[in-house]
Design an enzyme around this catalytic site. Structure first.
Site, short mmCIF file in Angstrom:
data_model
loop_
_atom_site.label_atom_id
_atom_site.label_comp_id
_atom_site.label_asym_id
_atom_site.label_seq_id
_atom_site.Cartn_x
_atom_site.Cartn_y
_atom_site.Cartn_z
N SER A 146 44.90 38.86 44.91
CA SER A 146 45.33 39.03 43.52
C SER A 146 44.17 39.60 42.72
O SER A 146 43.00 39.38 43.06
CB SER A 146 45.74 37.68 42.93
OG SER A 146 45.93 37.76 41.53
N TYR A 160 43.52 28.76 41.15
CA TYR A 160 44.31 29.87 41.68
C TYR A 160 43.40 31.07 41.96
O TYR A 160 43.48 31.69 43.04
CB TYR A 160 45.41 30.27 40.70
CG TYR A 160 46.21 31.47 41.17
CD1 TYR A 160 47.14 31.35 42.19
CD2 TYR A 160 46.00 32.73 40.61
CE1 TYR A 160 47.86 32.44 42.65
CE2 TYR A 160 46.71 33.83 41.06
CZ TYR A 160 47.65 33.68 42.07
OH TYR A 160 48.35 34.78 42.53
#
Length: 257
Positions: A146, A160
């Site tokens: 990501s 995350y």
């Protein structure tokens, strides 16, 4: 109905294939002529997706229920796909969760769950896939990281971002290993419409699922080592993030809320 007897381009295994990017990747790889091994925790969604793909493309699709936090289950499912299809061309390490909580605020379980799924789960998938690829002498491992994994982020994003940084480092380490016959691709998606990004709906940098996944699939097909998706503006954003002061990083992601 399309001719399902046509020789496939290979078999693509996709984890987390019951929602978001996984669903659309399955559709697009099938449209390109690949047979599919799809796995996720939500079997009902997999059944509906496999029926849709078979009807639309005629490709062979197999499904399996899988929790990637169970390493033995990952190995078992991947091996069953390999035995059934005869070989696996590509494994897409896509299964992941978001959410999380600021560290030390009393909601640690959400953060532990992210690490278990995104980090330990990704490692389990890499272990199982590479055992198969090493035995075959070929294969393509794709890891979904990501843009959030490029720098440390504050608040509910901290764990995350750290998990996706770990995924990227895992992929880069495997690239550096240069395993004979094995290609590795690390994908850094930006804001692509999915269940994980639903809370960011309305952001001007958000792209539609089909368009974003089309760019992901194109990069995977080219077997690029790293891909920032969509390339514009995220290749530029990545270059900035890597060197920007933390105050700038905070500002960029604050505007993504």
């Amino acid at each position: 109905m399309p001719n399902s007897s046509a020789t496939p381009r290979g078999v693509v295994v996709i984890t987390g294939a019951s929602s978001g990017l996984g669903v659309e990747m399955a559709r697009q790889f099938a449209a390109l002529g690949y047979d599919l091994g799809l796995c996720a925790r939500r079997t009902d969604r997999l059944t509906a997706l496999s029926d849709e793909i078979r009807s639309a493309t005629g490709r062979h699709v197999q499904t399996a229920t899988l929790d990637v936090t169970d390493p033995d289950a990952v190995t078992g499912v991947f091996n069953r796909f390999a035995d059934s299809f005869g070989s696996i061309e590509r494994v897409v390490v896509n299964a992941g969760i978001s959410g999380g909580s600021p560290i030390g605020t009393g909601e640690a379980q959400a953060n532990y769950d992210i690490v278990a799924t995104n980090v330990a789960g990704a490692l389990a998938q890499c272990e199982a896939a590479l055992e198969i690829f090493r035995e075959q002498g070929r294969g393509h491992l794709v890891l979904l990281s990501s843009m959030a994994g490029l720098r440390g982020l504050p608040g509910y994003r901290t764990v995350y971002a750290a998990s996706k940084a770990a995924v990227a480092a895992l992929g880069e380490g495997l690239l550096n290993e240069r395993i004979p016959g094995v290609d590795v691709t690390v994908v850094y998606p930006g804001l692509i419409r999915s269940e994980i990004s639903a809370h960011l709906e309305g952001n001007r940098m958000m792209v539609d699922t089909a368009d974003g996944v089309r760019a992901i699939v194109a990069a995977i097909e080219k077997r690029r080592a790293k891909a920032y998706i969509p390339r514009w503006p995220y290749a530029t954003v990545a270059a900035v993030l890597r060197v920007a002061p933390l105050s700038v990083v905070r500002g960029l992601f604050a505007r993504a809320n």
